[in-house]
Scaffold this active site. Structure first.
Site, PDB file in Angstrom:
ATOM      1  CG  HIS A  66      -1.933   1.059   1.254  1.00 30.02           C
ATOM      2  ND1 HIS A  66      -3.284   0.806   1.323  1.00 30.02           N
ATOM      3  CD2 HIS A  66      -1.834   2.418   1.180  1.00 30.02           C
ATOM      4  CE1 HIS A  66      -3.956   1.936   1.315  1.00 30.02           C
ATOM      5  NE2 HIS A  66      -3.089   2.949   1.221  1.00 30.02           N
ATOM      6  CG  HIS A  68      -1.388   6.787  -1.717  1.00 32.38           C
ATOM      7  ND1 HIS A  68      -2.669   6.940  -2.201  1.00 32.38           N
ATOM      8  CD2 HIS A  68      -1.515   6.064  -0.569  1.00 32.38           C
ATOM      9  CE1 HIS A  68      -3.524   6.351  -1.377  1.00 32.38           C
ATOM     10  NE2 HIS A  68      -2.843   5.813  -0.378  1.00 32.38           N
ATOM     11  CD  GLN A 161      -7.503  10.892  -1.436  1.00 34.40           C
ATOM     12  OE1 GLN A 161      -6.338  10.548  -1.516  1.00 34.40           O
ATOM     13  NE2 GLN A 161      -8.228  10.692  -0.351  1.00 34.40           N
ATOM     14  CG  HIS A 219      -7.804   4.214   0.950  1.00 31.63           C
ATOM     15  ND1 HIS A 219      -7.304   3.648  -0.197  1.00 31.63           N
ATOM     16  CD2 HIS A 219      -6.789   4.927   1.496  1.00 31.63           C
ATOM     17  CE1 HIS A 219      -6.031   4.010  -0.331  1.00 31.63           C
ATOM     18  NE2 HIS A 219      -5.697   4.780   0.664  1.00 31.63           N
ATOM     19  CD  GLU A 222      -6.951   6.697   5.780  1.00 31.54           C
ATOM     20  OE1 GLU A 222      -7.404   6.632   4.617  1.00 31.54           O
ATOM     21  OE2 GLU A 222      -5.820   7.130   6.040  1.00 31.54           O
ATOM     22  CG  ASP A 318      -1.037   5.272   3.331  1.00 27.75           C
ATOM     23  OD1 ASP A 318      -1.349   5.229   2.133  1.00 27.75           O
ATOM     24  OD2 ASP A 318      -1.813   5.694   4.211  1.00 27.75           O
ATOM     25  CD1 TRP A 324      -3.548  12.664   4.162  1.00 27.23           C
ATOM     26  CD2 TRP A 324      -2.548  12.387   2.170  1.00 27.23           C
ATOM     27  NE1 TRP A 324      -4.433  13.038   3.178  1.00 27.23           N
ATOM     28  CE2 TRP A 324      -3.849  12.871   1.957  1.00 27.23           C
ATOM     29  CE3 TRP A 324      -1.735  12.122   1.062  1.00 27.23           C
ATOM     30  CZ2 TRP A 324      -4.354  13.120   0.680  1.00 27.23           C
ATOM     31  CZ3 TRP A 324      -2.226  12.377  -0.208  1.00 27.23           C
ATOM     32  CH2 TRP A 324      -3.531  12.877  -0.392  1.00 27.23           C
TER      33      TRP A 324
HETATM   34 FE   FE2 Z   1      -3.646   5.018   1.482  1.00 21.03          FE
END
Ligand code: FE2
Length: 440
Positions: A66, A68, A161, A219, A222, A318, A324
């Site tokens: 996982h 991005h 997203q 996702h 979360e 991630d 993030w």
């Molecule tokens: Fe993610």
């Protein structure tokens, strides 16, 4: 014979190490020919390469389940995430993606893949935001996937997203992303406007996956809201559709807030469904609990409990230097170390499990278990870690001495011992391998 690795300690999966040392022979085609007991006289015939392992840990490569890559290396652009919340991160990214270009995405994604490969990661599942009318990132990542094909495998998740149902044109964009070559169907049910929208988005994701023979990775939940319960919907759909272990729920941080009775029910459903869970400790610890006073929640899913219930759980990195998470190099051993503390997997039997969660358990998430491992017939993808056990690799955060991809030496990190000039002593090498209780 292309290569012989001689005298290695073999990681046998599920946190275990096989007894004794082995030699691994790599055939000309770049696959593993034989795994046999160590013989110090064994040499490769002809011009083959001899790699002396000296008892180092030989493992199939790290697997990143996982990440991005489309958002990676954009931290601070166009502005920093001042509150540190998931929601402001999404808002920052929404602004940044207006200026995406093909070259921009290819450059950043390739840079992170190079970091990952150098650290032993040869299988990567990246999410890619498809709530973009131009689908710039998706096309760019598909191009990257082709370019790196001879070195590592890259799976692309069509990740909506900003939603599927509640984002204008979201469903159309998701369908278009699949048509353009996404490998996995994503979703973000807790971000949709209503509970019903969230359920509808999962129904749609599973229907598309079934129709196109793809996997699902959502996702899911979360959020710290104990009322966010989409993982039960995902598991039920996986069970009833037959997708089972081809479906993954990522994050599921709301599970950290569920009550005992509901958690018990959920453990049973998840175990029956065969779905995978991916916890992402960097993002989860950073983004969750932001609305709490004290006591403040940990923000992680039920890692220990779900492992005990027989659910496959893996750790993902991630975000790497994006809205993030401002830090990160894509190193799975950092993820494992952070994850095992966050989930309290600190027992002697549990620490090796954290290693499995960035290797074989993560490979199961990607659905690559048949070609993953140190076995005859498997591609010669592996790494030699300067450690005698998975727990040692995690504890000392070692970088692979060698990373081999398709039988070819891809990366080499020489050992770099530290010299310590302790008062009253001659400078000497520090040996971090010494165990508790060992005395000179
Ligand atoms: Fe993610």
């Amino acid at each position: 014979m292309l290569m012989i690795v001689r005298g290695a300690r073999l990681y046998a999966g599920d946190g275990r190490v096989a007894p004794g040392l082995v030699d691994v022979e790599v055939a000309e085609g770049g696959h593993i020919a034989r795994v046999v007991p160590y013989d110090d006289q064994r040499e490769p015939p002809g011009t083959g390469t001899l790699v002396e392992a000296h008892g180092a840990l030989l493992s199939a490569p790290f697997v990143e389940p996982h990440i991005h890559l489309d958002t990676a290396l954009t931290a601070g652009e166009p502005r920093p995430n001042a509150s540190g919340t998931l929601w402001e991160g999404i808002a920052c990214w929404s602004e940044r993606k207006q200026s995406l270009t093909r070259e921009d995405v290819i450059g950043r994604a390739t840079e992170v893949l190079r970091w990952q490969a150098a650290q032993g990661v040869l299988h990567v599942r990246t999410h890619c935001d498809v709530t973009d009318d131009r689908l710039v990132a998706l096309d760019a990542l598909a191009e990257v996937r082709d370019r790196v094909r001879d070195v590592l495998t890259l799976q692309i998740v069509a990740f909506p997203q900003e939603g599927i149902v509640s984002y204008p044109g979201g469903e159309k964009l998701l369908r278009e992303a699949i048509a353009r070559g996404a490998d996995v169907v994503g979703a973000i049910p807790h971000f949709e406007d209503t509970r019903e929208d969230g359920v509808a988005s999962l129904n749609l994701a599973f229907a598309l996956a079934e129709r196109h023979g793809l996997r699902v990775d959502a996702h899911c939940d979360e959020i710290d809201d104990e009322q966010s319960r989409f993982v039960e919907v995902l598991a039920a759909l996986a069970l009833r559709s037959g997708l089972r272990e081809r479906a993954t729920a990522s994050h599921t941080t709301a599970m950290g807030s569920y009550n005992g009775a509901y958690s018990y029910k959920l453990q049973r459903l998840l175990a029956r469904s065969g779905v995978n869970l991916v916890a992402n400790p960097f993002a989860n610890l950073n983004l969750q609990g932001r609305f709490d006073g004290y006591p403040k929640r940990r923000g992680l899913t039920q890692v220990k409990e779900m492992l005990a219930a027989g659910v496959n759980v893996a750790f993902g990195h991630d975000d790497v230097m994006d809205p993030w998470n401002a830090l990160g190099t894509g190193n799975p051993l950092q993820t494992a170390l952070l994850g095992l503390y966050a989930a309290q997997l600190t027992g002697a039997d549990e620490i090796p499990t954290a290693f499995a969660m960035i290797t074989d358990r993560a490979a199961a998430v990607l659905g690559i278990t048949e070609e993953y491992g140190i076995r005859p017939g498997c591609p010669a993808d592996f790494m030699l870690l300067p450690a005698e056990s998975p727990a040692e690799a995690v504890r000392r955060q070692v970088r692979p001495r060698y990373v081999i991809s398709r039988g070819r030496l891809l990366a080499h990190t020489p050992d770099a011992p530290t010299q310590l000039g302790w008062p009253g002593e001659e400078p000497a090498e520090v040996d971090f391998t010494r165990r508790t209780g060992q005395r000179s």
